[in-house]
Motif scaffolding. Structure first.
Motif, PDB file in Angstrom:
ATOM      1  N   GLY A   1       0.811  -1.193   0.000  1.00 20.25           N
ATOM      2  CA  GLY A   1       0.000   0.000   0.000  1.00 20.25           C
ATOM      3  C   GLY A   1       0.855   1.258   0.000  1.00 20.25           C
ATOM      4  O   GLY A   1       2.010   1.234   0.436  1.00 20.25           O
ATOM      5  N   PRO A   2       0.319   2.379  -0.492  1.00 19.48           N
ATOM      6  CA  PRO A   2       1.071   3.635  -0.478  1.00 19.48           C
ATOM      7  C   PRO A   2       1.430   4.071   0.935  1.00 19.48           C
ATOM      8  O   PRO A   2       0.630   3.926   1.864  1.00 19.48           O
ATOM      9  CB  PRO A   2       0.102   4.624  -1.145  1.00 19.48           C
ATOM     10  CG  PRO A   2      -0.813   3.783  -1.961  1.00 19.48           C
ATOM     11  CD  PRO A   2      -0.978   2.525  -1.174  1.00 19.48           C
TER      12      PRO A   2
ATOM     13  N   GLN B   1      -6.745  -0.346  -7.520  1.00 20.46           N
ATOM     14  CA  GLN B   1      -5.602   0.080  -8.321  1.00 20.46           C
ATOM     15  C   GLN B   1      -5.380  -0.962  -9.404  1.00 20.46           C
ATOM     16  O   GLN B   1      -5.030  -2.101  -9.111  1.00 20.46           O
ATOM     17  CB  GLN B   1      -4.357   0.222  -7.448  1.00 20.46           C
ATOM     18  CG  GLN B   1      -3.163   0.823  -8.170  1.00 20.46           C
ATOM     19  CD  GLN B   1      -1.996   1.054  -7.223  1.00 20.46           C
ATOM     20  OE1 GLN B   1      -1.752   0.286  -6.305  1.00 20.46           O
ATOM     21  NE2 GLN B   1      -1.272   2.147  -7.431  1.00 20.46           N
TER      22      GLN B   1
ATOM     23  N   PHE C   1      -5.867  -4.629  -7.434  1.00 26.72           N
ATOM     24  CA  PHE C   1      -5.284  -4.472  -6.106  1.00 26.72           C
ATOM     25  C   PHE C   1      -6.212  -3.551  -5.324  1.00 26.72           C
ATOM     26  O   PHE C   1      -6.414  -2.395  -5.706  1.00 26.72           O
ATOM     27  CB  PHE C   1      -3.878  -3.884  -6.262  1.00 26.72           C
ATOM     28  CG  PHE C   1      -3.038  -3.916  -5.023  1.00 26.72           C
ATOM     29  CD1 PHE C   1      -2.298  -2.814  -4.643  1.00 26.72           C
ATOM     30  CD2 PHE C   1      -2.962  -5.053  -4.236  1.00 26.72           C
ATOM     31  CE1 PHE C   1      -1.500  -2.850  -3.509  1.00 26.72           C
ATOM     32  CE2 PHE C   1      -2.167  -5.104  -3.101  1.00 26.72           C
ATOM     33  CZ  PHE C   1      -1.433  -3.987  -2.734  1.00 26.72           C
TER      34      PHE C   1
ATOM     35  N   LEU D   1      -7.268  -1.490  -2.022  1.00 20.69           N
ATOM     36  CA  LEU D   1      -6.638  -0.817  -0.892  1.00 20.69           C
ATOM     37  C   LEU D   1      -7.689  -0.160  -0.014  1.00 20.69           C
ATOM     38  O   LEU D   1      -8.613   0.484  -0.510  1.00 20.69           O
ATOM     39  CB  LEU D   1      -5.669   0.250  -1.394  1.00 20.69           C
ATOM     40  CG  LEU D   1      -4.401  -0.288  -2.060  1.00 20.69           C
ATOM     41  CD1 LEU D   1      -3.795   0.761  -2.974  1.00 20.69           C
ATOM     42  CD2 LEU D   1      -3.387  -0.708  -1.010  1.00 20.69           C
TER      43      LEU D   1
ATOM     44  N   ARG E   1      -4.657  -8.443  -3.140  1.00 25.31           N
ATOM     45  CA  ARG E   1      -4.542  -8.721  -4.573  1.00 25.31           C
ATOM     46  C   ARG E   1      -5.633  -9.704  -4.954  1.00 25.31           C
ATOM     47  O   ARG E   1      -5.659 -10.824  -4.431  1.00 25.31           O
ATOM     48  CB  ARG E   1      -3.168  -9.321  -4.883  1.00 25.31           C
ATOM     49  CG  ARG E   1      -2.967  -9.721  -6.331  1.00 25.31           C
ATOM     50  CD  ARG E   1      -2.720  -8.539  -7.218  1.00 25.31           C
ATOM     51  NE  ARG E   1      -1.540  -7.780  -6.809  1.00 25.31           N
ATOM     52  CZ  ARG E   1      -1.230  -6.588  -7.308  1.00 25.31           C
ATOM     53  NH1 ARG E   1      -2.005  -6.032  -8.215  1.00 25.31           N
ATOM     54  NH2 ARG E   1      -0.157  -5.965  -6.900  1.00 25.31           N
TER      55      ARG E   1
END
Lengths: 111, 113
Positions: A43-44, B38, B88, B90, B109
């Motif tokens: 993750g960022p 993403q 993906f 998040l 994922r």
């Protein structure tokens, strides 16, 4: 509609070779501009928030700056561990923290 | 300090099967919660956000849904997965109220076959 454009898409540097990443944005009423680092498959990770033109923030080899139209992430004397994708995002006023992200710059630093 | 968890880390599902991804946050109360997707070569796309229990806002029409059954729990679901749901996923949180900076979890994922 808010827009964030990052350039270049990819950048390859040698260790110690300084450079800058660009984030151009269009937003009606900037509340904040954010920089994140993202490693592959993760993750960022938050790096900086900038709020107004002229503001600068630093962290180790990274320095972020902001103008009314763009932000730069300057990388001084990079090391291989700085290799990652760097993401830029903007937050418009009155949007309940809804960020608009760019597609990122993929940085590779080689020995 | 605050911690955000997501599970599972990786998931392979057949087309048409259901989906449930979970996100929990520790060390804070009444956070704003977010789900992003993403895709390769694309920026993060905001799917849902929530400012409180039972309060969900959808950003993109799709076959996904979100729920917030508890203050620090956010769930992403689907009744029937499509191939295009691969990506993906998040989860992120921000301080409630005027909190701006979002902090991301490790991601899930998802591969739909």
């Amino acid at each position: 509609e808010d827009q964030v454009t990052q350039s270049p898409e990819a950048l390859r540097l040698q260790e110690g070779e300084s450079s800058s990443l660009n984030c151009s944005y269009t937003v009606s009423g900037l509340r904040g501009l954010f920089w994140y680092r993202q490693d592959p498959g993760k993750g960022p990770e938050f790096l900086f928030t900038l709020y107004s033109a002229g503001e600068e923030k630093e962290k180790e080899r990274l320095k972020a700056t902001l103008t009314k139209k763009e932000s730069f992430l300057h990388i001084t004397a990079p090391k291989p561990e700085d290799s990652a994708t760097y993401l830029c995002a903007v937050l418009r006023t009155g949007t309940a923290s809804k960020l608009t992200f760019g597609t990122g710059t993929r940085l590779q630093v080689t020995l | 300090s605050q911690t955000i968890h997501q599970w599972p880390a990786t998931l392979v599902q057949p087309v048409g099967s259901p989906l449930s991804l979970e996100c929990t946050v520790e060390g804070t109360s009444n956070p704003n919660l977010y789900w992003y997707r993403q895709a390769a070569g694309r920026g993060l796309q905001l799917l849902f956000y929530s400012v409180g229990i039972g309060q969900i806002s959808s950003e993109v029409p799709q076959n996904l849904s979100a729920s917030r059954p508890q203050d620090r729990q956010f769930i992403l679901s689907s009744k029937k997965l499509l191939l295009s749901d691969s990506g993906f996923y998040l989860c992120a949180w921000a301080h409630g109220g005027k909190g701006e900076t979002q902090y991301f979890g490790p991601g899930t994922r998802l591969l739909v076959l």
